[in-house]
Design a protein around this motif. Structure first.
Motif, short mmCIF file in Angstrom:
data_model
loop_
_atom_site.label_atom_id
_atom_site.label_comp_id
_atom_site.label_asym_id
_atom_site.label_seq_id
_atom_site.Cartn_x
_atom_site.Cartn_y
_atom_site.Cartn_z
N THR A 92 -1.66 3.31 2.80
CA THR A 92 -0.53 2.96 2.16
C THR A 92 0.09 4.03 1.24
O THR A 92 1.10 4.12 1.11
CB THR A 92 -0.74 1.72 1.53
N GLN A 96 3.69 5.70 0.86
CA GLN A 96 4.25 5.75 -0.52
C GLN A 96 4.74 7.20 -0.82
O GLN A 96 5.78 7.51 -1.42
CB GLN A 96 3.62 5.21 -1.51
N GLY A 213 9.34 -2.34 -5.54
CA GLY A 213 8.71 -3.36 -5.46
C GLY A 213 7.71 -3.37 -4.25
O GLY A 213 7.97 -2.59 -3.49
N LYS A 214 6.95 -4.43 -4.25
CA LYS A 214 6.00 -4.34 -3.12
C LYS A 214 6.13 -5.62 -2.11
O LYS A 214 6.05 -6.74 -2.83
CB LYS A 214 4.43 -3.98 -3.55
N GLN A 216 3.45 -7.68 1.00
CA GLN A 216 2.56 -7.62 1.80
C GLN A 216 2.55 -8.14 3.36
O GLN A 216 3.23 -9.14 3.64
CB GLN A 216 1.56 -8.75 1.20
N VAL A 221 -0.32 -3.61 1.79
CA VAL A 221 0.82 -3.69 0.79
C VAL A 221 1.58 -2.38 0.86
O VAL A 221 1.41 -1.15 0.75
CB VAL A 221 0.17 -3.82 -0.54
N PHE A 222 2.91 -2.76 1.17
CA PHE A 222 3.97 -1.61 1.22
C PHE A 222 5.04 -1.84 0.01
O PHE A 222 5.34 -2.89 -0.22
CB PHE A 222 4.41 -1.65 2.69
N THR A 223 5.48 -0.66 -0.41
CA THR A 223 6.63 -0.78 -1.43
C THR A 223 7.92 -0.82 -0.40
O THR A 223 7.88 -0.52 0.95
CB THR A 223 6.90 0.58 -2.02
N TYR A 224 8.95 -1.46 -1.18
CA TYR A 224 10.10 -1.60 -0.40
C TYR A 224 10.66 -0.37 0.11
O TYR A 224 11.60 -0.14 0.93
CB TYR A 224 11.17 -2.46 -1.25
N ARG A 291 10.25 4.83 -7.28
CA ARG A 291 9.05 5.54 -6.71
C ARG A 291 8.61 6.02 -8.07
O ARG A 291 7.24 5.84 -8.40
CB ARG A 291 9.16 6.65 -5.91
#
Length: 375
Positions: A92, A96, A213-214, A216, A221-224, A291
């Motif tokens: 992840t 990111q 923001g993140k 799941q 877990v990924f950020t928007y 970011r």
């Protein structure tokens, strides 16, 4: 006749564009001398050696080369680092790190597919983010309105580039080089080199940090911002391969004269590409705020070089008319994998630049080798 959109483009209304030296318009097959030559050149006879068939496959699927390199690099670092490299955190983190570059690379890919180049993408991205921040905190606009203003600035910069390239017919390299300097200077003059702190943004305009923001998904877990990058790449991949506009983009990049003879407005296509690239850069500016958390006029200074790196390693031809958005994403991920893998191995950071430089040269050599099929 091959059905690959990079090798042959045809409109749904019966207009076709070939990749050879000729162009034709007919009953939907795009018949013409150029198409006949191209078809004969890219179909392998049964007696051709395996190497020719491999070359033919890469010609039809240019994104296969960076995908192969990406899988090999993942396997190599996985063997060297074991479970530490394949942990959800590491994977992840790679996504990111490449989210901003991947979005800017999408804009760069559109321009390069038309046989151009955009050196201003990084500066437009940063200026858009600065406008979003300054319009919120200096002028008191609602964050949503400030974001809209940032997108308007990105579209304006793209429109200026598109007008000078499509209408005035100036070289894209010169136009975007000049725009890069103008936007960069505007950015510093307008912002007075002021950074808006992440604490202030979180307290008063959290919308600007939305892409930080993140979420799941399936245990990861990924950020928007990562989700936005993947959605953008998927949308553009569909537009380029399944719509008339996408086929026109490839046609103009491959042979603008043939495209014009077949009824494609090269000027209109170029203008739309540069405006869309500006809007995508504005999106990248919004993602950049999420970011890093703050609005900084010095952030993302090397995004133009990083985007070109991702595009080249991703198998998109600098001569236009061949490549894919998916390949660019694979190229960006390759850079991310090498950066994180070498860091976890404790190697000097300079090795990353050395290996990426070698990959760029090899990618250009591979493109020349594959493009020889169309000659």
């Amino acid at each position: 006749m091959t059905d690959n959109p990079q090798s042959y483009r045809a409109d749904g209304d019966g207009t076709g564009v070939g990749t050879g030296d000729g162009a034709g318009a007919g009953d939907g097959a795009g018949a013409g001398a150029g198409n006949t030559v191209a078809a004969a050149a890219v179909h392998a006879p049964a007696h051709e050696p395996p190497l020719w068939r491999v070359r033919h496959f890469f010609h039809r699927h240019p994104e296969a080369v960076p995908l192969f390199v990406l899988l090999c690099s993942l396997a190599g670092f996985g063997l060297a680092l074991g479970g530490k490299f394949f942990s959800p955190f590491a994977l992840t983190l790679i996504l990111q790190q490449v989210a901003v570059v991947g979005i800017v690379g999408a804009a760069q890919t559109l321009v390069i597919l038309t046989a151009g180049i955009d050196l201003s993408v990084g500066a437009v991205m940063v200026l858009s983010s600065v406008v979003m921040g300054q319009f919120t905190f200096r002028y008191g606009l609602p964050p949503a309105a400030a974001v809209a203003c940032g997108f308007a600035v990105g579209a304006l910069c793209g429109a200026v580039n598109g007008f000078l390239v499509a209408r005035v017919r100036l070289p894209p390299f010169i136009v975007t080089l000049g725009m890069w300097q103008i936007v960069l200077a505007t950015n510093f003059l307008y912002s007075a080199n002021e950074t808006i702190r992440s604490q202030d943004i979180a307290a008063q305009a959290s919308l600007l940090q939305f892409f930080g923001g993140k979420a799941q998904l399936g245990g990861a877990v990924f950020t928007y911002g990562v989700i936005a990058m993947v959605a953008l790449v998927a949308g553009l991949q569909y537009a380029l391969t399944r719509t008339a506009w996408g086929r026109h983009v490839y046609a103009v990049g491959d042979d603008p004269q043939a495209a014009q003879l077949a009824g494609v407005s090269a000027r209109r296509v170029l203008f739309s590409v540069y405006i869309l690239a500006g809007l995508i850069c504005a999106l990248a500016g919004w993602v950049l705020i999420g970011r890093i958390g703050s609005v900084s006029p010095t952030a993302g200074q090397f995004a133009n070089i990083e985007s070109i790196t991702a595009v080249v390693i991703g198998g998109v031809s600098l001569f236009g008319g061949r490549g894919s958005i998916a390949g660019m994403l694979f190229g960006a991920l390759i850079v991310g994998v090498f950066s994180l893998g070498l860091r976890l191995l404790g190697a000097d950071p300079q090795w990353t630049y050395l290996l990426i430089g070698l990959l760029i040269i090899l990618a250009i050599a591979a493109d020349q080798w594959i493009r020889a099929l169309a000659r």
